[in-house]
Design a protein around this motif. Structure first.
Motif, PDB file in Angstrom:
ATOM      1  N   THR A   4      30.420   2.587 101.193  1.00  0.00           N
ATOM      2  CA  THR A   4      31.852   2.855 101.079  1.00  0.00           C
ATOM      3  C   THR A   4      32.093   4.266 101.605  1.00  0.00           C
ATOM      4  N   CYS A  25      35.509   2.161  90.400  1.00  0.00           N
ATOM      5  CA  CYS A  25      36.977   2.042  90.381  1.00  0.00           C
ATOM      6  C   CYS A  25      37.515   2.268  88.966  1.00  0.00           C
ATOM      7  N   LYS A  45      44.800  -3.163  99.157  1.00  0.00           N
ATOM      8  CA  LYS A  45      44.382  -2.708  97.826  1.00  0.00           C
ATOM      9  C   LYS A  45      44.417  -3.889  96.868  1.00  0.00           C
ATOM     10  N   ASP A  46      43.422  -3.940  95.978  1.00  0.00           N
ATOM     11  CA  ASP A  46      43.490  -4.957  94.926  1.00  0.00           C
ATOM     12  C   ASP A  46      44.193  -4.366  93.703  1.00  0.00           C
ATOM     13  N   GLU A  49      42.555  -1.219  92.010  1.00  0.00           N
ATOM     14  CA  GLU A  49      42.761   0.021  92.755  1.00  0.00           C
ATOM     15  C   GLU A  49      44.197   0.511  92.590  1.00  0.00           C
ATOM     16  N   ARG A  65      44.470   5.829  98.936  1.00  0.00           N
ATOM     17  CA  ARG A  65      43.396   4.867  98.680  1.00  0.00           C
ATOM     18  C   ARG A  65      42.323   5.561  97.863  1.00  0.00           C
ATOM     19  N   CYS A  68      36.155   4.701  97.027  1.00  0.00           N
ATOM     20  CA  CYS A  68      35.126   3.766  96.530  1.00  0.00           C
ATOM     21  C   CYS A  68      35.481   2.324  96.846  1.00  0.00           C
ATOM     22  N   GLN A  69      36.712   2.079  97.254  1.00  0.00           N
ATOM     23  CA  GLN A  69      37.174   0.729  97.544  1.00  0.00           C
ATOM     24  C   GLN A  69      37.317   0.475  99.046  1.00  0.00           C
TER      25      GLN A  69
END
Length: 70
Positions: A4, A25, A45-46, A49, A65, A68-69
């Motif tokens: 990442t 996260c 983004k989920d 996040e 952002r 780490c994602q």
């Protein structure tokens, strides 16, 4: 899949990427602003996040952002 952005930054001692949770996260210490040219090139983004970005310093809804994602 590789590293990442957070792992690469941490491993190369990039200042400003604290990564307190180690990439789970669970914090927002790896928050960055993505350059506008790259925003649409990244995966969306989920929900997790999005929730953690609420705790980031001055989040930008379009550009913030967690590295780490990404």
């Amino acid at each position: 899949n590789g590293l990442t952005v957070m792992e690469g930054a941490r491993d190369n001692n990039i200042p400003g990427i604290e990564a307190d949770c180690g990439g789970a996260c669970a914090c927002s210490t790896c928050h960055v602003y993505i350059h506008p040219d790259w925003v649409d090139k990244l995966p969306a983004k989920d929900d997790m996040e999005e929730d953690m970005l609420d705790f980031a310093f001055e989040p930008d809804p379009a550009r913030s952002r967690l590295t780490c994602q990404v």
